[in-house]
Enzyme design. Structure first.
Site, PDB file in Angstrom:
ATOM      1  N   LYS A 100       0.817  -1.234   0.000  1.00 47.31           N
ATOM      2  CA  LYS A 100       0.000   0.000   0.000  1.00 47.31           C
ATOM      3  C   LYS A 100       0.841   1.269   0.000  1.00 47.31           C
ATOM      4  O   LYS A 100       0.415   2.295  -0.510  1.00 47.31           O
ATOM      5  CB  LYS A 100      -0.992   0.013   1.160  1.00 47.31           C
ATOM      6  CG  LYS A 100      -0.372   0.121   2.543  1.00 47.31           C
ATOM      7  CD  LYS A 100      -0.678  -1.079   3.355  1.00 47.31           C
ATOM      8  CE  LYS A 100       0.303  -1.256   4.485  1.00 47.31           C
ATOM      9  NZ  LYS A 100       0.162  -2.516   5.170  1.00 47.31           N
ATOM     10  N   GLY A 129      -6.519  -6.378   2.919  1.00 48.78           N
ATOM     11  CA  GLY A 129      -5.948  -7.736   2.891  1.00 48.78           C
ATOM     12  C   GLY A 129      -6.699  -8.641   1.930  1.00 48.78           C
ATOM     13  O   GLY A 129      -6.715  -8.423   0.719  1.00 48.78           O
ATOM     14  N   ILE A 131      -9.883  -9.046   1.565  1.00 49.15           N
ATOM     15  CA  ILE A 131     -11.231  -8.607   1.148  1.00 49.15           C
ATOM     16  C   ILE A 131     -11.180  -8.083  -0.283  1.00 49.15           C
ATOM     17  O   ILE A 131     -10.366  -7.208  -0.582  1.00 49.15           O
ATOM     18  CB  ILE A 131     -11.742  -7.462   2.051  1.00 49.15           C
ATOM     19  CG1 ILE A 131     -11.723  -7.857   3.526  1.00 49.15           C
ATOM     20  CG2 ILE A 131     -13.132  -7.014   1.619  1.00 49.15           C
ATOM     21  CD1 ILE A 131     -12.026  -6.692   4.463  1.00 49.15           C
ATOM     22  N   GLU A 185       3.251  -4.531  15.211  1.00 55.00           N
ATOM     23  CA  GLU A 185       4.696  -4.471  14.984  1.00 55.00           C
ATOM     24  C   GLU A 185       5.394  -3.970  16.253  1.00 55.00           C
ATOM     25  O   GLU A 185       4.788  -3.272  17.060  1.00 55.00           O
ATOM     26  CB  GLU A 185       5.000  -3.461  13.861  1.00 55.00           C
ATOM     27  CG  GLU A 185       4.277  -3.701  12.563  1.00 55.00           C
ATOM     28  CD  GLU A 185       4.915  -4.800  11.732  1.00 55.00           C
ATOM     29  OE1 GLU A 185       6.078  -5.129  11.971  1.00 55.00           O
ATOM     30  OE2 GLU A 185       4.215  -5.326  10.853  1.00 55.00           O
ATOM     31  N   ASP A 196      -1.047   3.840   8.281  1.00 52.46           N
ATOM     32  CA  ASP A 196      -1.398   2.726   7.401  1.00 52.46           C
ATOM     33  C   ASP A 196      -2.808   2.952   6.823  1.00 52.46           C
ATOM     34  O   ASP A 196      -3.026   2.871   5.613  1.00 52.46           O
ATOM     35  CB  ASP A 196      -1.341   1.419   8.215  1.00 52.46           C
ATOM     36  CG  ASP A 196      -1.814   0.217   7.441  1.00 52.46           C
ATOM     37  OD1 ASP A 196      -1.055  -0.314   6.625  1.00 52.46           O
ATOM     38  OD2 ASP A 196      -2.982  -0.196   7.650  1.00 52.46           O
ATOM     39  N   LYS A 200      -4.534   3.632   2.820  1.00 51.66           N
ATOM     40  CA  LYS A 200      -5.604   2.788   2.263  1.00 51.66           C
ATOM     41  C   LYS A 200      -6.822   3.624   1.866  1.00 51.66           C
ATOM     42  O   LYS A 200      -7.393   3.406   0.793  1.00 51.66           O
ATOM     43  CB  LYS A 200      -5.977   1.706   3.276  1.00 51.66           C
ATOM     44  CG  LYS A 200      -4.831   0.699   3.506  1.00 51.66           C
ATOM     45  CD  LYS A 200      -5.118  -0.208   4.683  1.00 51.66           C
ATOM     46  CE  LYS A 200      -4.031  -1.260   4.871  1.00 51.66           C
ATOM     47  NZ  LYS A 200      -4.163  -1.983   6.149  1.00 51.66           N
TER      48      LYS A 200
HETATM   49  N1  HSE Z   1      -0.623  -3.556   9.684  1.00 51.05           N
HETATM   50  C1  HSE Z   1      -1.739  -3.737   8.820  1.00 51.05           C
HETATM   51  C2  HSE Z   1      -2.989  -3.967   9.664  1.00 51.05           C
HETATM   52  C3  HSE Z   1      -1.479  -4.904   7.913  1.00 51.05           C
HETATM   53  O1  HSE Z   1      -2.880  -4.121  10.891  1.00 51.05           O
HETATM   54  O2  HSE Z   1      -4.090  -3.952   9.142  1.00 51.05           O
HETATM   55  C4  HSE Z   1      -2.327  -4.932   6.685  1.00 51.05           C
HETATM   56  O3  HSE Z   1      -2.119  -3.849   5.855  1.00 51.05           O
END
Ligand code: HSE
Length: 400
Positions: A100, A129, A131, A185, A196, A200
């Site tokens: 992404k 992911g 979907i 992480e 993140d 998206k």
């Molecule tokens: N770190 C991302 C999440 C992984 O927790 O959704 C998938 O992009």
């Protein structure tokens, strides 16, 4: 027989390898060709792993091999993925990616290069992911103006928020559990601060509008300031706190944001809990469509990547219709966006009412503070008024 190469043998890369091997029959049937993994690129060695037979350490082996028709990029990060992907496309190979960061930063450009070679740049796994959401936006919801997209787009934060709600736990200890279980992480910033999710929602907004939404211009707020006490109020309100990525057509353009929202029990994403992701697409004709499933994880993400490989093989020398131009789309001024806010403060009720007027109080049984919902107000006006309080504890946006 179609030869493919995988760039990166990490979690998703090994999942792609596994699916192409284990589901070889179904993949062959769906794509009309057997898929042969000719190379896997990784800097590491994998002694004893069958991947050793096809492991290479130099990307040029793949780029210079005309037999490789499809490159699968699952390394993550913009560099060196961008250079590798661009070179592969320029050499007339299709590319499928789960990356992404790469798609949010360079999606339109890479689609254009692919098209100029009658090849494809596909990225189903980059959002949500496993979907299917990219292909539906490109190929299926094509008779509608897309008025709004709302998504729980990050599994890590949804896991943390769901667990905080269920156990009354605070953010830090819940994050630690998530890290110990491998859901978060060691450096959790990208997830918990919304970086993140914003990539998206920018990708989804770009596809909905067919122009480029720059993720850096989208208002972004994460969940690290959410506390156990916030959930006590949410419960009284019969709401849940979710990190929502949103883009919506408004009078002065498209409004986009990522922020924690209090969503009601009637909201289509209310029940999306744990690491699950959910995306609500609101079309002006079709109405609400909701896509739910595993937003992360080895096999769900790899499944979406391999679906792109199948699509690439089905359309080997035909550019499919990913419509996303590199023209920049100006997004509307978030400070003008209007909504209700839930506020916690140590000020007395007289001060609260002097500042905000007619508020709705929420009693969660906490001492020495008041909780209340403001009237509908713009972001800018809220910020101004909040400065008049001397004891603001927090504020969370209320989702309609
Ligand atoms: N770190 C991302 C999440 C992984 O927790 O959704 C998938 O992009």
């Amino acid at each position: 027989m179609i030869k493919v190469a995988i760039l990166g043998y990490g979690t998703v890369g090994s999942g792609v390898y596994q699916i192409i091997k284990e589901n070889s029959k179904v993949v062959e049937k769906k794509s009309g060709e057997a898929i042969d993994i000719k190379y896997v690129l990784d800097l590491r060695e994998f002694p004893g792993d069958p991947v050793e037979d096809v492991l290479v350490h130099d990307v040029n082996v793949i780029l210079e091999d005309p037999e490789v028709e499809v490159v699968i990029e699952v390394m993550g990060g913009v560099n060196p993925a961008y250079d590798f992907v661009k070179s592969a496309l320029e050499k007339g190979k299709s590319v499928c990616t789960s990356n992404k960061e790469l798609v949010a930063a360079h999606g339109a450009e890479l689609i254009k290069i692919a098209k100029s070679h009658n090849r494809n740049f596909l990225f189903e796994a980059a959002v949500g992911g496993g979907i299917p959401i990219i292909r539906p936006l490109n190929m299926h919801i094509t008779a509608d103006v897309i008025d709004e997209i709302e998504g729980i787009l990050n599994g890590t934060t949804n896991y943390i928020l769901s667990k905080m709600e269920k156990e009354g736990a605070d953010f830090e200890s819940t994050l630690k559990v998530a890290q110990d279980l491998g859901y978060a992480e060691r450096n959790p910033e990208a997830d918990v601060e919304g970086y993140d999710a914003v990539r998206k929602i920018a990708i989804l907004a770009s596809l909905a509008k067919e122009k480029t939404v720059n993720y850096e211009e989208v208002y972004t707020e994460g969940i690290s300031k959410i506390t156990a006490d916030d959930f006590k109020y949410a419960k009284v309100m019969n709401r849940r706190i979710k990190l929502l990525g949103k883009c919506k057509n408004e009078d002065d353009g498209i409004m986009a944001s990522v922020s924690p929202r209090l969503i009601s029990v009637e909201h289509p994403l209310y029940h999306i809990s744990g690491v699950t992701n959910g995306v609500l697409v609101r079309g002006n004709m079709v109405g609400d469509l909701v896509f739910v499933g595993s937003g992360a994880g080895k096999l769900p993400t790899a499944s979406a990547v391999v679906s792109d490989v199948v699509d690439s093989v089905r359309h080997l020398n035909i550019a499919t219709t990913v419509r996303w131009e590199d023209e920049h789309l100006e997004i509307a001024d978030f400070s003008k966006s209007k909504k209700q806010f839930f506020v916690r403060a140590t000020d007395d009720k007289a001060t609260v009412e002097k500042v905000f007027g007619n508020v709705e109080y929420i009693d969660a049984g906490l001492d020495n503070e008041v909780g209340f919902i403001t009237p509908v107000i713009s972001e800018a006006d809220f910020e101004k008024k909040a400065e008049e309080l001397s004891g603001l504890i927090t504020r969370i946006r209320i989702e309609d």
